[in-house]
Design a protein around this motif. Structure first.
Motif, mmCIF file in Angstrom:
data_model
loop_
_atom_site.group_PDB
_atom_site.id
_atom_site.type_symbol
_atom_site.label_atom_id
_atom_site.label_comp_id
_atom_site.label_asym_id
_atom_site.label_seq_id
_atom_site.Cartn_x
_atom_site.Cartn_y
_atom_site.Cartn_z
ATOM 1 N N UNK A 85 -2.966 -6.628 -12.040
ATOM 2 C CA UNK A 85 -3.623 -6.524 -10.738
ATOM 3 C C UNK A 85 -2.903 -5.459 -9.924
ATOM 4 N N UNK A 86 -3.625 -4.720 -9.108
ATOM 5 C CA UNK A 86 -3.004 -3.799 -8.170
ATOM 6 C C UNK A 86 -1.953 -4.568 -7.372
ATOM 7 N N UNK A 87 -0.768 -3.991 -7.215
ATOM 8 C CA UNK A 87 0.337 -4.730 -6.603
ATOM 9 C C UNK A 87 0.055 -5.122 -5.161
ATOM 10 N N UNK A 88 -0.716 -4.329 -4.435
ATOM 11 C CA UNK A 88 -1.025 -4.691 -3.048
ATOM 12 C C UNK A 88 -2.024 -5.845 -2.998
ATOM 13 N N UNK A 89 -2.939 -5.895 -3.948
ATOM 14 C CA UNK A 89 -3.847 -7.042 -4.041
ATOM 15 C C UNK A 89 -3.074 -8.290 -4.452
ATOM 16 N N UNK A 90 -2.128 -8.114 -5.372
ATOM 17 C CA UNK A 90 -1.319 -9.240 -5.827
ATOM 18 C C UNK A 90 -0.424 -9.787 -4.726
ATOM 19 N N UNK A 91 0.013 -8.923 -3.824
ATOM 20 C CA UNK A 91 1.005 -9.323 -2.815
ATOM 21 C C UNK A 91 0.423 -9.731 -1.473
ATOM 22 N N UNK A 115 5.850 -4.042 -3.469
ATOM 23 C CA UNK A 115 4.663 -3.346 -2.984
ATOM 24 C C UNK A 115 4.609 -1.960 -3.621
ATOM 25 N N UNK A 116 3.386 -1.496 -3.878
ATOM 26 C CA UNK A 116 3.183 -0.172 -4.492
ATOM 27 C C UNK A 116 4.129 -0.028 -5.688
ATOM 28 N N UNK A 117 3.935 -0.935 -6.622
ATOM 29 C CA UNK A 117 4.886 -1.094 -7.724
ATOM 30 C C UNK A 117 5.087 0.187 -8.527
ATOM 31 N N UNK A 118 4.040 0.982 -8.724
ATOM 32 C CA UNK A 118 4.204 2.208 -9.505
ATOM 33 C C UNK A 118 5.188 3.165 -8.841
ATOM 34 N N UNK A 119 5.094 3.281 -7.528
ATOM 35 C CA UNK A 119 6.034 4.140 -6.808
ATOM 36 C C UNK A 119 7.439 3.565 -6.890
ATOM 37 N N UNK A 120 7.533 2.242 -6.685
ATOM 38 C CA UNK A 120 8.845 1.590 -6.671
ATOM 39 C C UNK A 120 9.536 1.701 -8.029
#
Length: 588
Positions: A85-91, A115-120
Motif C-alpha cells: 500500500x502507498x505509505x501515506x495511505x497506510x499511515x 511516511x513517504x517510505x520510498x524517499x525515507x
C-alpha cells in the motif's frame, strides 16, 4: 516444520550459513517479510532467486540505527518498495489522522513504516552507503507516483518520485519482466534504456517518445495538469502505449512503454514459486501479522481489471487487460495448501481485483490494445467484451470437488453488472456463489446510487443494482445469505443532499443500514483525485462541487453510517430476514 532455511535470508547469520560473501540483490520493503504471492516483494524475490540471483530482504528497517546495513551492500542493486500500500495511505486516514494499526507490521502497531517510505528508505541507504549500487524503486507507491501527481497529504502537486527520492531507476506496474531484464543488464553491464516498464533520467528525449507537459507547467495550470494526466493514462496499454518524457528542472523523466501483459505460462510461474505462505521467523517472533489471516489459504486467479472505476488505481498499476493463470495452476496451489501441515480444509478466497473477471477478456483488446477514449464497461458494457462465467464456474467446481477441501469461499469483490449481462451463465454463477462460495455475506461495491455521482465514478446505474439485489434474494431464500454494500462518501461531485438521497435509497430499495462506508481518499494517479484537485470533470471541463473540509466530509459519511451513539434509521424488512443489530443484513 517451516524454518528460516525455507525463506529468502534476512540476517547476516543466514547469509553466512548459505556460504555467500554478500547478496547480489537486497530488497527493502515497508511491509514485513510475508512469504506469499500476495506480497509483491516476495514475488520479485522468489523470481530473482529462481533465475539464480542471491536475494536477501530487509523488511521495515529501523530508521534510527544501522539496521539497513546489517547485510552489507549488494553486488548488483537495491530494490526498494513502500509495501503493498502507498505509505501515506497506510499511515493516515481519509481525515489525515494517523492510523494506529498496520496489518503488515508484526504486533499490529503502526510504528515501523515511515511516511513517504520510498524517499525515507532511499535516503537511509545513501546515509550508510556512499556512492552505492543502483537503487531501484518499485511497488505501488512508485508506480502511481512516477510522473507529476497530486498528493492529498500535502495538497499539491509533487515531482515524479524518482526525482524526489533521487534513486536511479523506477520499475512500474507489476514488474516481474522488467526486474529480470534490469538485473541481467546490470549484471552484464549492458544498456538499460530500452527495458519496458522502466523509468530513468535523461538529458534528452528518445526518438519517438511523446513529451508530457513539464512538471513546472503542471503546477502553474490545472488544465495543463489535466491534459498531462490524460496522455499519461492513455499510455498504459503495452500494445498501444508510446514512451513518455516529462521535463523536471533540467532533466527528463523517461518512461519506457509498459511491460507486456504476462502470458498464462508466465503467470503460472510467478504463483508456483516455492512460497512458504508464512512470515519469516525473524519477524514472526516480533508479533502476529494480521494480513496473514486475510490471505491465508487464498488463491489469486488473475490480475488486472477493465472496470476502470475513476477512484481506482488498478488500471495504472496492474492494467486493464486480464492476465490469468490456468485452472491446472490454481489447482496445483490448492493442493499445496492441502498438503501443508494444519490445513483446515477451507479456501478463504479465490479471486483477483474483481473476482468474476477470470476467463473473460476482449479478443480485440488482447490483440490490438485498448480502444482510444472508450471504456469496456462504462457507460454500458462494450458488445466486444464477453460476459461468460463458464470458465469461472468450472474452476470453482473443480476446487470444491478436490479431495481434502471442505469449503471454498470467494471473498474478493465481484461486478454484479457482469453477472446480470451474462444471460446464459450468470445465473449459474450466482447460484454457485449463493450455495457454495459465500459465507453469510457477499461483497458488492455500488459506491453510490445518484446518476451524476455514478457517472463521475464510472460505475453502473442504480437500476442494474436493484435488478441484481432482487435476483440475489430470489435465489437464496433457503440459505438466507446477505449482501454487503461498499459505499463512498464525499467523492468529487457529491453533496450532502446526494448522501441524504443515498440514505433514502439504501433504506427503501436495499432495506439496510449500511456499515461499509468510507470517505473518499484522493490517491495518486486516479481520475477521481484529478477531479478533487482541479474541481472539474476532466472529460467535459465542467466545474463540479468538491467537498474538501474534513468535518463536512465526515458529515457526509455520518449521514449513511451514523456514529454508534446515534439511533439508526428504522428500515423495512425483507420477508425472510431476521433482525440483527448493527448489521448489513436486511432489517426486520
Amino acid at each position: 516444520m517451516t524454518t528460516s532455511k525455507n525463506f529468502l535470508p534476512v540476517t547476516a547469520e543466514e547469509i553466512s550459513a548459505l556460504g555467500w560473501d554478500r547478496p547480489d540483490i537486497i530488497l527493502v520493503s515497508g511491509d514485513t517479510y510475508l512469504d506469499s504471492p500476495y506480497n509483491g516483494t516476495a514475488i520479485i524475490g522468489r523470481l530473482l532467486q529462481d533465475e539464480g540471483y542471491r536475494v536477501a530482504i530487509i523488511a521495515q528497517p529501523d530508521m534510527n540505527t544501522a539496521d539497513i546495513a546489517r547485510l552489507g551492500e549488494p553486488k548488483l542493486f537495491w530494490g526498494v518498495s513502500a509495501g503493498c500500500v502507498d505509505s501515506m495511505v497506510a499511515n493516515y486516514t481519509a481525515s489525515k489522522k494517523k492510523r494506529r494499526t498496520d496489518d503488515f507490521t508484526p504486533g499490529g502497531e503502526n510504528d515501523r513504516r515511515p511516511d513517504r517510505a520510498l524517499l525515507a528508505y532511499t535516503n537511509l541507504i545513501r546515509r550508510h552507503f556512499k556512492n552505492t549500487k543502483p537503487i531501484v524503486l518499485g511497488g505501488i507507491e512508485a508506480s502511481l507516483r512516477r510522473v507529476t501527481h497530486y498528493d492529498f497529504w500535502s495538497d499539491g502537486l509533487r515531482k515524479p518520485i524518482l526525482f524526489d527520492a533521487k534513486a536511479d531507476y523506477l520499475v512500474y506496474g507489476m514488474g516481474e519482466k522488467t526486474i529480470l531484464e534490469l538485473a541481467e543488464a546490470l549484471k552484464n553491464g549492458s544498456d538499460t534504456t530500452g527495458i519496458r516498464g522502466l523509468c530513468y533520467y535523461a538529458k534528452e528525449i528518445p526518438a519517438g517518445y511523446a513529451e508530457l507537459p513539464s512538471h513546472e507547467e503542471c503546477t502553474e495550470d490545472k488544465d495543463v495538469f489535466t491534459k498531462m494526466f490524460h496522455t499519461f493514462y492513455q499510455n498504459n496499454d503495452p500494445i498501444t502505449a508510446k514512451g513518455l518524457a516529462q521535463r523536471v528542472d533540467t532533466r527528463y523523466l523517461i518512461q519506457n512503454p509498459p511491460s507486456q501483459t504476462p502470458s498464462r505460462i508466465e503467470m503460472n510461474r510467478y504463483y508456483e514459486l516455492p512460497y512458504t505462505y508464512r512470515v519469516h521467523p525473524f519477524y514472526a517472533a516480533q508479533g502476529p501479522v494480521r494480513a496473514l489471516d486475510t490471505i491465508r489459504n487464498s488463491v489469486t486467479t488473475h490480475r488486472g481489471c477493465y472496470g476502470e472505476c475513476s477512484f481506482c488505481a488498478i488500471a495504472v498499476h496492474q492494467g486493464i487487460t486480464i492476465a490469468e493463470r490456468t485452472e491446472a495452476s490454481v489447482l496445483k496451489e490448492v493442493q499445496r495448501f492441502i498438503d501443508a501441515e494444519g490445513f483446515n480444509g477451507i479456501i478463504n478466497d479465490v479471486g483477483g481485483p474483481t473476482a468474476n473477471m477470470f476467463g473473460m477478456e476482449c479478443r480485440k483488446k488482447k490483440d490490438h490494445g485498448r480502444c482510444a477514449n472508450k471504456r469496456c464497461l462504462y457507460p454500458q458494457k462494450c458488445p466486444q467484451m464477453p460476459s461468460d462465467h463458464r470458465k469461472l464456474n468450472s474452476l470453482l467446481n473443480s476446487i470444491r470437488k478436490t479431495e481434502g477441501i471442505k469449503r471454498v469461499f470467494v471473498a474478493s469483490g465481484i461486478r454484479y453488472d457482469i453477472i446480470m449481462d451474462d444471460k446464459a451463465f450468470g445465473g449459474q454463477y450466482l447460484d454457485n456463489m449463493v450455495n457454495f462460495h459465500v459465507s453469510g455475506q457477499m461483497k458488492i461495491a455500488p459506491e453510490h446510487m445518484k446518476d451524476n455521482i455514478l457517472g463521475l465514478m464510472g460505475k453502473p446505474s442504480a437500476d442494474v443494482l436493484k435488478k441484481f439485489v432482487e435476483d440475489f434474494y430470489k435465489r437464496n431464500k433457503v440459505r438466507q445469505q446477505f449482501l454487503t454494500y461498499y459505499l463512498i462518501a464525499a467523492h468529487p461531485g457529491c453533496t450532502v443532499q446526494d448522501m441524504e438521497d443515498l440514505k433514502k435509497f439504501t433504506s427503501k430499495e436495499l432495506k439496510i443500514n449500511p456499515e461499509q462506508v468510507q470517505i473518499f481518499t484522493p490517491t495518486p494517479s486516479t481520475y477521481s483525485s484529478l477531479m478533487y484537485y482541479t474541481e472539474k470533470n476532466p472529460f467535459t471541463g465542467e466545474s463540479i462541487f468538491v467537498e474538501k473540509d474534513p468535518n463536512r466530509r465526515k458529515i457526509q459519511k455520518d449521514i449513511i453510517a451514523p456514529p454508534e451513539e446515534k439511533k439508526p434509521v428504522k428500515t423495512v424488512p425483507y420477508p425472510f430476514a431476521k433482525k440483527k443489530k448493527g448489521s448489513n443484513r436486511p432489517k426486520g
